[in-house]
Design a protein around this motif. Structure first.
Motif, PDB file in Angstrom:
ATOM      1  N   LEU A 137       0.829  -1.203   0.000  1.00  0.00           N
ATOM      2  CA  LEU A 137       0.000   0.000   0.000  1.00  0.00           C
ATOM      3  C   LEU A 137       0.867   1.257   0.000  1.00  0.00           C
ATOM      4  O   LEU A 137       2.021   1.234   0.448  1.00  0.00           O
ATOM      5  N   MET A 138       0.308   2.345  -0.505  1.00  0.00           N
ATOM      6  CA  MET A 138       1.026   3.617  -0.585  1.00  0.00           C
ATOM      7  C   MET A 138       0.165   4.733  -0.026  1.00  0.00           C
ATOM      8  O   MET A 138      -1.002   4.858  -0.399  1.00  0.00           O
ATOM      9  N   ASP A 139       0.733   5.539   0.833  1.00  0.00           N
ATOM     10  CA  ASP A 139       0.055   6.706   1.396  1.00  0.00           C
ATOM     11  C   ASP A 139       0.751   7.948   0.848  1.00  0.00           C
ATOM     12  O   ASP A 139       1.938   8.165   1.099  1.00  0.00           O
ATOM     13  N   MET A 140      -0.001   8.760   0.127  1.00  0.00           N
ATOM     14  CA  MET A 140       0.581   9.911  -0.568  1.00  0.00           C
ATOM     15  C   MET A 140       0.688  11.173   0.278  1.00  0.00           C
ATOM     16  O   MET A 140       1.109  12.222  -0.213  1.00  0.00           O
ATOM     17  N   ASP A 146       8.074  18.329   5.787  1.00  0.00           N
ATOM     18  CA  ASP A 146       8.926  18.081   6.948  1.00  0.00           C
ATOM     19  C   ASP A 146       9.359  19.443   7.467  1.00  0.00           C
ATOM     20  O   ASP A 146      10.247  20.073   6.912  1.00  0.00           O
ATOM     21  N   GLN A 147       8.717  19.907   8.532  1.00  0.00           N
ATOM     22  CA  GLN A 147       9.070  21.202   9.115  1.00  0.00           C
ATOM     23  C   GLN A 147      10.098  21.030  10.230  1.00  0.00           C
ATOM     24  O   GLN A 147      10.300  21.936  11.030  1.00  0.00           O
ATOM     25  N   SER A 148      10.756  19.855  10.260  1.00  0.00           N
ATOM     26  CA  SER A 148      11.578  19.527  11.426  1.00  0.00           C
ATOM     27  C   SER A 148      13.033  19.233  11.053  1.00  0.00           C
ATOM     28  O   SER A 148      13.553  18.163  11.295  1.00  0.00           O
ATOM     29  N   HIS A 149      13.657  20.183  10.375  1.00  0.00           N
ATOM     30  CA  HIS A 149      15.101  20.159  10.201  1.00  0.00           C
ATOM     31  C   HIS A 149      15.602  18.956   9.397  1.00  0.00           C
ATOM     32  O   HIS A 149      16.669  18.417   9.669  1.00  0.00           O
ATOM     33  N   GLY A 150      14.830  18.528   8.418  1.00  0.00           N
ATOM     34  CA  GLY A 150      15.310  17.479   7.521  1.00  0.00           C
ATOM     35  C   GLY A 150      15.230  16.076   8.061  1.00  0.00           C
ATOM     36  O   GLY A 150      15.879  15.173   7.524  1.00  0.00           O
ATOM     37  N   SER A 151      14.415  15.834   9.096  1.00  0.00           N
ATOM     38  CA  SER A 151      14.370  14.498   9.686  1.00  0.00           C
ATOM     39  C   SER A 151      13.862  13.455   8.697  1.00  0.00           C
ATOM     40  O   SER A 151      14.337  12.317   8.678  1.00  0.00           O
ATOM     41  N   SER A 152      12.913  13.812   7.846  1.00  0.00           N
ATOM     42  CA  SER A 152      12.361  12.824   6.917  1.00  0.00           C
ATOM     43  C   SER A 152      13.389  12.393   5.885  1.00  0.00           C
ATOM     44  O   SER A 152      13.413  11.233   5.463  1.00  0.00           O
ATOM     45  N   ILE A 153      14.243  13.317   5.469  1.00  0.00           N
ATOM     46  CA  ILE A 153      15.297  12.966   4.515  1.00  0.00           C
ATOM     47  C   ILE A 153      16.311  12.050   5.184  1.00  0.00           C
ATOM     48  O   ILE A 153      16.767  11.060   4.592  1.00  0.00           O
ATOM     49  N   ALA A 154      16.654  12.337   6.442  1.00  0.00           N
ATOM     50  CA  ALA A 154      17.591  11.477   7.170  1.00  0.00           C
ATOM     51  C   ALA A 154      17.011  10.083   7.375  1.00  0.00           C
ATOM     52  O   ALA A 154      17.707   9.067   7.212  1.00  0.00           O
ATOM     53  N   VAL A 155      15.722   9.999   7.726  1.00  0.00           N
ATOM     54  CA  VAL A 155      15.090   8.695   7.934  1.00  0.00           C
ATOM     55  C   VAL A 155      14.975   7.952   6.614  1.00  0.00           C
ATOM     56  O   VAL A 155      15.198   6.737   6.553  1.00  0.00           O
ATOM     57  N   ARG A 156      14.624   8.658   5.547  1.00  0.00           N
ATOM     58  CA  ARG A 156      14.600   8.026   4.220  1.00  0.00           C
ATOM     59  C   ARG A 156      15.938   7.388   3.901  1.00  0.00           C
ATOM     60  O   ARG A 156      16.015   6.235   3.457  1.00  0.00           O
ATOM     61  N   ASN A 157      17.017   8.123   4.144  1.00  0.00           N
ATOM     62  CA  ASN A 157      18.350   7.597   3.843  1.00  0.00           C
ATOM     63  C   ASN A 157      18.684   6.388   4.707  1.00  0.00           C
ATOM     64  O   ASN A 157      19.273   5.409   4.225  1.00  0.00           O
ATOM     65  N   VAL A 200      17.309   1.010   9.465  1.00  0.00           N
ATOM     66  CA  VAL A 200      16.057   0.969  10.239  1.00  0.00           C
ATOM     67  C   VAL A 200      14.948   0.485   9.315  1.00  0.00           C
ATOM     68  O   VAL A 200      15.011   0.668   8.096  1.00  0.00           O
ATOM     69  N   PRO A 201      13.898  -0.137   9.866  1.00  0.00           N
ATOM     70  CA  PRO A 201      12.771  -0.573   9.032  1.00  0.00           C
ATOM     71  C   PRO A 201      11.808   0.572   8.755  1.00  0.00           C
ATOM     72  O   PRO A 201      11.582   1.436   9.603  1.00  0.00           O
ATOM     73  N   GLY A 202      11.246   0.561   7.566  1.00  0.00           N
ATOM     74  CA  GLY A 202      10.266   1.579   7.213  1.00  0.00           C
ATOM     75  C   GLY A 202       9.897   1.483   5.754  1.00  0.00           C
ATOM     76  O   GLY A 202      10.489   0.709   4.996  1.00  0.00           O
ATOM     77  N   PRO A 203       8.925   2.261   5.332  1.00  0.00           N
ATOM     78  CA  PRO A 203       8.528   2.255   3.918  1.00  0.00           C
ATOM     79  C   PRO A 203       9.529   3.032   3.065  1.00  0.00           C
ATOM     80  O   PRO A 203      10.396   3.739   3.586  1.00  0.00           O
ATOM     81  N   ARG A 204       9.400   2.890   1.771  1.00  0.00           N
ATOM     82  CA  ARG A 204      10.108   3.807   0.884  1.00  0.00           C
ATOM     83  C   ARG A 204       9.548   5.199   1.132  1.00  0.00           C
ATOM     84  O   ARG A 204       8.344   5.400   1.157  1.00  0.00           O
ATOM     85  N   VAL A 205      10.415   6.174   1.292  1.00  0.00           N
ATOM     86  CA  VAL A 205       9.990   7.536   1.612  1.00  0.00           C
ATOM     87  C   VAL A 205      10.365   8.463   0.463  1.00  0.00           C
ATOM     88  O   VAL A 205      11.533   8.542   0.071  1.00  0.00           O
ATOM     89  N   ILE A 206       9.377   9.128  -0.070  1.00  0.00           N
ATOM     90  CA  ILE A 206       9.591  10.179  -1.067  1.00  0.00           C
ATOM     91  C   ILE A 206       9.373  11.493  -0.331  1.00  0.00           C
ATOM     92  O   ILE A 206       8.259  11.823   0.077  1.00  0.00           O
ATOM     93  N   ALA A 207      10.446  12.242  -0.123  1.00  0.00           N
ATOM     94  CA  ALA A 207      10.440  13.361   0.817  1.00  0.00           C
ATOM     95  C   ALA A 207      10.440  14.705   0.107  1.00  0.00           C
ATOM     96  O   ALA A 207      11.197  14.922  -0.845  1.00  0.00           O
ATOM     97  N   ALA A 234       1.497   4.636  -7.311  1.00  0.00           N
ATOM     98  CA  ALA A 234       2.704   4.437  -8.112  1.00  0.00           C
ATOM     99  C   ALA A 234       2.738   5.385  -9.300  1.00  0.00           C
ATOM    100  O   ALA A 234       3.802   5.933  -9.649  1.00  0.00           O
ATOM    101  N   LYS A 235       1.586   5.594  -9.950  1.00  0.00           N
ATOM    102  CA  LYS A 235       1.534   6.529 -11.074  1.00  0.00           C
ATOM    103  C   LYS A 235       1.896   7.944 -10.618  1.00  0.00           C
ATOM    104  O   LYS A 235       2.666   8.643 -11.278  1.00  0.00           O
ATOM    105  N   LEU A 236       1.337   8.371  -9.486  1.00  0.00           N
ATOM    106  CA  LEU A 236       1.590   9.719  -8.995  1.00  0.00           C
ATOM    107  C   LEU A 236       3.053   9.916  -8.628  1.00  0.00           C
ATOM    108  O   LEU A 236       3.625  10.982  -8.854  1.00  0.00           O
ATOM    109  N   THR A 237       3.672   8.887  -8.054  1.00  0.00           N
ATOM    110  CA  THR A 237       5.075   9.002  -7.635  1.00  0.00           C
ATOM    111  C   THR A 237       6.065   8.623  -8.732  1.00  0.00           C
ATOM    112  O   THR A 237       7.270   8.592  -8.497  1.00  0.00           O
TER     113      THR A 237
END
Length: 433
Positions: free
Chosen positions: A79-82, A130-141, A148-155, A379-382
């Motif tokens: 599943l994908m959450d946009m 992400d209003q929190s100093h780039g945390s989503s980009i760091a977690v994506r990486n 760490v476990p998690g979904p694919r993150v498009i940030a 998937a089409k949107l991303t």
């Protein structure tokens, strides 16, 4: 009845995430998303993290194949959450967090919420704002590296707003703290600053851009509807984003700002509360997606009834806009506007993403179409539909399963029992016959 608790492969977190050379997955039912229909008694053959074939019937495995028995379950693509906010969780005290939490606090929170999201069956998300100093980009990486476990993150990194706009983080503060954040901090005025802001996000490692084209519900600003970008500012954002291959999502509630954003060429409208037929017609023509976030609308509507939960300025907007979102969704769906699943999770609780499905069905969408909105349309949107979004030969092995038939009980998607991402099983709670 036997409860299957075994995991086919250790999680990537342990350093032993690779599955055996070949794996055979037996599915009692399988949602084929393109064309859309339910298939019975299917076999999915995997090699590493790729699907080799999807075959009718339960095909015999080779002697050394691993077997995943989901004969009692319904399989579908991951599943994908946009629309999520991994580092945030709304509460009555959220407006104080910018003064109390550090970047590392947000990063830890995003890591925890990423795992919750994956366990809920969501193998890919767009992290919008992400209003929190780039945390989503760091977690994506960190997720991409298997740390760490998690979904694919498009940030998207920080949203882009105009002064006093929905994503201007200094709204509601005393004058001495109403800083001009500038393009680096996500506040622009004019096309040149718009270009600067996009290029800064590219430099920061963002995958896409999010703008706040109109006012919003939860910001400490009076209007939830007014247009907040001029045409030249939108053109500056979108033309620059296209140069860098970055899609653009537009938060929008009000009609005029939404129309301007669609005309300018955004890829998606988030929320879309006051969308009218003129906008629907244009979105359908251009293929602009609506990401409805009904769960967030329901959540803020409910919380608006709790005295003191929101500041009064926010409470008034929440009580007004929340109830309208379902009606707009129904009209847009009937009109044929492309719809991709999105929740605005971080407003509602992380891990509850699946509750959006029941609201979509309540709003008139057929259950399997709701599943397709969270798979193929995501998937089409991303722009990942060459590898994700359906179960087919050559695609990445993102597979989730639920115990019930979603056509009979859409809430089964709130209880995902099996999660495989990239060929690795992270969750298996399927009860076999």
């Amino acid at each position: 009845m036997k409860r299957m608790l075994g995991v086919v492969a250790a999680m990537a977190l342990t350093g032993a995430g690779a599955v055996q050379a070949e794996t055979v997955v037996y599915c009692g039912q399988l949602v084929q998303v393109e064309p859309l229909k339910m298939l019975e008694r299917q076999t999915i053959r995997l090699e590493g993290n790729r699907i080799l074939a999807v075959e009718s019937g339960y095909q015999a495995p080779a002697l050394d194949d691993d077997i995943v028995d989901l004969k009692s379950a319904t399989c579908m693509p991951g599943l994908m959450d946009m629309h999520v906010h991994l580092a945030h969780q709304f509460s009555a005290h959220v407006y104080l967090e910018d003064f109390k939490l550090n970047a590392v606090d947000y990063g830890i929170r995003a890591t925890i919420n990423a795992e919750k999201t994956l366990m809920a069956g969501f193998t890919q998300v767009r992290e919008l704002a992400d209003q929190s100093h780039g945390s989503s980009i760091a977690v994506r990486n960190a997720i991409n590296k298997g740390l760490v476990p998690g979904p694919r993150v498009i940030a998207s990194g920080r949203s882009i707003a105009t002064t006093g706009g929905h994503a201007d983080g200094t709204n509601g503060r005393k004058r001495e703290l109403m800083f001009d954040l500038g393009p680096v901090g996500g506040v622009i005025n004019g096309p040149y600053e718009a270009r600067h802001a996009v290029r800064q996000r590219y430099k920061n490692g963002a995958d896409m851009i999010k703008i706040t084209a109109t006012g919003g519900v939860l910001s400490a600003a009076k209007s939830g509807q007014n247009p907040q970008f001029m045409a030249d500012e939108l053109e500056g954002v979108i033309a620059t984003a296209r140069d860098y291959g970055m899609p653009v999502a537009a938060h929008a509630h009000g009609t005029e700002g939404m129309y301007r954003a669609v005309v300018a060429g955004v890829d998606s409208i988030e929320h879309g509360t006051y969308m009218d037929e003129k906008i629907m017609k244009l979105m359908k023509k251009q293929g602009t997606y609506m990401v409805p976030t009904l769960l967030a609308g329901k959540w803020v509507e409910d919380k608006a009834q709790t005295k003191g939960f929101f500041p009064e300025m926010v409470r008034t907007k929440a009580a007004t806009i929340g109830p309208l979102m379902m009606d707009t969704f129904n009209r847009a769906y009937e009109y044929g506007v492309p719809i991709a699943f999105g929740t605005d999770t971080g407003v509602s609780a992380h891990g509850d993403n699946g509750k959006e499905f029941a609201l979509m069905v309540q709003g008139g969408m057929k259950p399997l179409e709701a599943v397709r909105s969270a798979t193929w349309h995501g998937a089409k949107l991303t722009r990942t539909d060459d590898e994700l979004g359906k179960l087919a030969a050559g695609y990445l092995a993102d597979i989730v399963a639920v115990q019930e038939d979603p056509r009979d009980d859409i809430t089964t998607l709130e209880r995902v029992a099996f999660v495989m991402k990239d060929g690795v099983v992270y969750k298996n709670e399927v009860v076999s016959d």
